[in-house]
Design a protein around this motif. Structure first.
Motif, PDB file in Angstrom:
ATOM      1  N   ARG A  23     -60.889  63.696 -44.665  1.00  0.00           N
ATOM      2  CA  ARG A  23     -61.744  64.868 -44.506  1.00  0.00           C
ATOM      3  C   ARG A  23     -61.024  66.077 -45.067  1.00  0.00           C
ATOM      4  O   ARG A  23     -59.922  66.408 -44.638  1.00  0.00           O
ATOM      5  CB  ARG A  23     -62.077  65.054 -43.018  1.00  0.00           C
ATOM      6  CG  ARG A  23     -63.362  65.778 -42.790  1.00  0.00           C
ATOM      7  CD  ARG A  23     -63.800  65.684 -41.350  1.00  0.00           C
ATOM      8  NE  ARG A  23     -62.917  66.422 -40.468  1.00  0.00           N
ATOM      9  CZ  ARG A  23     -62.901  67.746 -40.353  1.00  0.00           C
ATOM     10  NH1 ARG A  23     -63.729  68.489 -41.066  1.00  0.00           N
ATOM     11  NH2 ARG A  23     -62.072  68.342 -39.533  1.00  0.00           N
ATOM     12  N   TYR A  24     -61.644  66.743 -46.044  1.00  0.00           N
ATOM     13  CA  TYR A  24     -61.026  67.858 -46.766  1.00  0.00           C
ATOM     14  C   TYR A  24     -61.612  69.212 -46.397  1.00  0.00           C
ATOM     15  O   TYR A  24     -61.075  70.226 -46.807  1.00  0.00           O
ATOM     16  CB  TYR A  24     -61.193  67.659 -48.274  1.00  0.00           C
ATOM     17  CG  TYR A  24     -60.310  66.615 -48.888  1.00  0.00           C
ATOM     18  CD1 TYR A  24     -60.064  65.398 -48.277  1.00  0.00           C
ATOM     19  CD2 TYR A  24     -59.719  66.837 -50.124  1.00  0.00           C
ATOM     20  CE1 TYR A  24     -59.267  64.440 -48.868  1.00  0.00           C
ATOM     21  CE2 TYR A  24     -58.919  65.880 -50.729  1.00  0.00           C
ATOM     22  CZ  TYR A  24     -58.698  64.680 -50.091  1.00  0.00           C
ATOM     23  OH  TYR A  24     -57.899  63.737 -50.688  1.00  0.00           O
TER      24      TYR A  24
ATOM     25  N   ARG B 266     -64.438  61.292 -50.222  1.00  0.00           N
ATOM     26  CA  ARG B 266     -62.979  61.183 -50.172  1.00  0.00           C
ATOM     27  C   ARG B 266     -62.600  60.245 -49.033  1.00  0.00           C
ATOM     28  O   ARG B 266     -63.367  60.067 -48.087  1.00  0.00           O
ATOM     29  CB  ARG B 266     -62.338  62.563 -49.922  1.00  0.00           C
ATOM     30  CG  ARG B 266     -62.498  63.532 -51.061  1.00  0.00           C
ATOM     31  CD  ARG B 266     -61.733  63.073 -52.252  1.00  0.00           C
ATOM     32  NE  ARG B 266     -61.502  64.166 -53.185  1.00  0.00           N
ATOM     33  CZ  ARG B 266     -60.439  64.227 -53.966  1.00  0.00           C
ATOM     34  NH1 ARG B 266     -59.527  63.288 -53.940  1.00  0.00           N
ATOM     35  NH2 ARG B 266     -60.312  65.226 -54.812  1.00  0.00           N
TER      36      ARG B 266
ATOM     37  N   HIS C  12     -68.743  64.977 -48.384  1.00  0.00           N
ATOM     38  CA  HIS C  12     -68.761  66.433 -48.297  1.00  0.00           C
ATOM     39  C   HIS C  12     -69.895  66.910 -49.212  1.00  0.00           C
ATOM     40  O   HIS C  12     -69.818  66.733 -50.416  1.00  0.00           O
ATOM     41  CB  HIS C  12     -67.440  67.027 -48.807  1.00  0.00           C
ATOM     42  CG  HIS C  12     -66.228  66.528 -48.081  1.00  0.00           C
ATOM     43  ND1 HIS C  12     -65.688  65.276 -48.311  1.00  0.00           N
ATOM     44  CD2 HIS C  12     -65.442  67.124 -47.146  1.00  0.00           C
ATOM     45  CE1 HIS C  12     -64.617  65.131 -47.535  1.00  0.00           C
ATOM     46  NE2 HIS C  12     -64.459  66.218 -46.825  1.00  0.00           N
TER      47      HIS C  12
ATOM     48  N   ARG D 181     -58.478  70.897 -52.669  1.00  0.00           N
ATOM     49  CA  ARG D 181     -58.224  69.589 -53.288  1.00  0.00           C
ATOM     50  C   ARG D 181     -59.493  68.726 -53.318  1.00  0.00           C
ATOM     51  O   ARG D 181     -59.452  67.577 -53.734  1.00  0.00           O
ATOM     52  CB  ARG D 181     -57.132  68.833 -52.514  1.00  0.00           C
ATOM     53  CG  ARG D 181     -55.817  69.577 -52.388  1.00  0.00           C
ATOM     54  CD  ARG D 181     -55.077  69.807 -53.683  1.00  0.00           C
ATOM     55  NE  ARG D 181     -54.846  68.550 -54.361  1.00  0.00           N
ATOM     56  CZ  ARG D 181     -54.723  68.403 -55.676  1.00  0.00           C
ATOM     57  NH1 ARG D 181     -54.784  69.452 -56.461  1.00  0.00           N
ATOM     58  NH2 ARG D 181     -54.518  67.233 -56.206  1.00  0.00           N
ATOM     59  N   LEU D 182     -60.623  69.296 -52.879  1.00  0.00           N
ATOM     60  CA  LEU D 182     -61.854  68.513 -52.762  1.00  0.00           C
ATOM     61  C   LEU D 182     -62.367  68.030 -54.117  1.00  0.00           C
ATOM     62  O   LEU D 182     -62.710  66.865 -54.280  1.00  0.00           O
ATOM     63  CB  LEU D 182     -62.929  69.334 -52.044  1.00  0.00           C
ATOM     64  CG  LEU D 182     -64.210  68.610 -51.662  1.00  0.00           C
ATOM     65  CD1 LEU D 182     -63.940  67.430 -50.738  1.00  0.00           C
ATOM     66  CD2 LEU D 182     -65.178  69.579 -50.992  1.00  0.00           C
TER      67      LEU D 182
ATOM     68  N   LYS E 153     -58.748  67.616 -40.279  1.00  0.00           N
ATOM     69  CA  LYS E 153     -58.764  67.447 -41.740  1.00  0.00           C
ATOM     70  C   LYS E 153     -57.463  66.775 -42.182  1.00  0.00           C
ATOM     71  O   LYS E 153     -56.416  66.980 -41.590  1.00  0.00           O
ATOM     72  CB  LYS E 153     -58.911  68.795 -42.442  1.00  0.00           C
ATOM     73  CG  LYS E 153     -60.270  69.432 -42.228  1.00  0.00           C
ATOM     74  CD  LYS E 153     -60.512  70.608 -43.140  1.00  0.00           C
ATOM     75  CE  LYS E 153     -59.600  71.767 -42.851  1.00  0.00           C
ATOM     76  NZ  LYS E 153     -59.914  72.946 -43.677  1.00  0.00           N
ATOM     77  N   THR E 154     -57.561  65.988 -43.251  1.00  0.00           N
ATOM     78  CA  THR E 154     -56.393  65.312 -43.808  1.00  0.00           C
ATOM     79  C   THR E 154     -55.897  65.995 -45.074  1.00  0.00           C
ATOM     80  O   THR E 154     -54.856  65.628 -45.606  1.00  0.00           O
ATOM     81  CB  THR E 154     -56.709  63.833 -44.122  1.00  0.00           C
ATOM     82  OG1 THR E 154     -57.817  63.786 -45.023  1.00  0.00           O
ATOM     83  CG2 THR E 154     -57.052  63.061 -42.856  1.00  0.00           C
ATOM     84  N   CYS E 155     -56.659  66.956 -45.574  1.00  0.00           N
ATOM     85  CA  CYS E 155     -56.299  67.684 -46.785  1.00  0.00           C
ATOM     86  C   CYS E 155     -57.024  69.026 -46.738  1.00  0.00           C
ATOM     87  O   CYS E 155     -57.705  69.330 -45.767  1.00  0.00           O
ATOM     88  CB  CYS E 155     -56.677  66.871 -48.029  1.00  0.00           C
ATOM     89  SG  CYS E 155     -55.713  67.294 -49.496  1.00  0.00           S
ATOM     90  N   THR E 156     -56.884  69.809 -47.792  1.00  0.00           N
ATOM     91  CA  THR E 156     -57.511  71.127 -47.815  1.00  0.00           C
ATOM     92  C   THR E 156     -58.640  71.178 -48.830  1.00  0.00           C
ATOM     93  O   THR E 156     -58.680  70.404 -49.788  1.00  0.00           O
ATOM     94  CB  THR E 156     -56.473  72.211 -48.155  1.00  0.00           C
ATOM     95  OG1 THR E 156     -55.854  71.861 -49.403  1.00  0.00           O
ATOM     96  CG2 THR E 156     -55.411  72.311 -47.073  1.00  0.00           C
TER      97      THR E 156
END
Length: 109
Positions: A38-39, A35, A104, A14-15, A8-11
């Protein structure tokens, strides 16, 4: 056979962050978000204003593959409306058909 997803590049928190997008999720018109990273992993839970949503699918898609139906999962009437919204958020960003996005998909649990 399923290919493992990259890190993942974020959590997940933050989606969905824009207030108008939060409202689209809460009113049921937005069931997916795209995005550039991948969150979330499938099975993760996103919480918005006390409601819980399970991410059930995560996959890559190019901008050129988007259809009106895809735009409708984002809460828009058609692809052109979605495209204008995205371009308004990212000043100067070109719409490049081969640009990959992470989709997502989520549902209320």
């Amino acid at each position: 056979m399923n290919t493992p997803l990259p890190p993942k590049t974020c959590t997940i928190d933050r989606l969905v962050t824009k207030e108008e997008d939060v409202q689209r999720v809460l009113n049921g018109t937005k069931t997916a978000t795209r995005r550039n990273g991948r969150y979330a992993d499938p099975g993760e839970i996103m919480e918005l204003q006390g409601k819980r949503y399970e991410v059930y699918a995560v996959y890559e898609q190019t901008l050129g593959e988007l259809t009106d139906e895809d735009a409708q999962t984002e809460g828009f009437a058609n692809l052109e409306e979605y495209k204008q919204y995205i371009l308004s958020l990212h000043a100067g960003m070109p719409w490049i058909p081969h640009m990959k996005m992470w989709v997502h998909q989520f549902r209320l649990v």
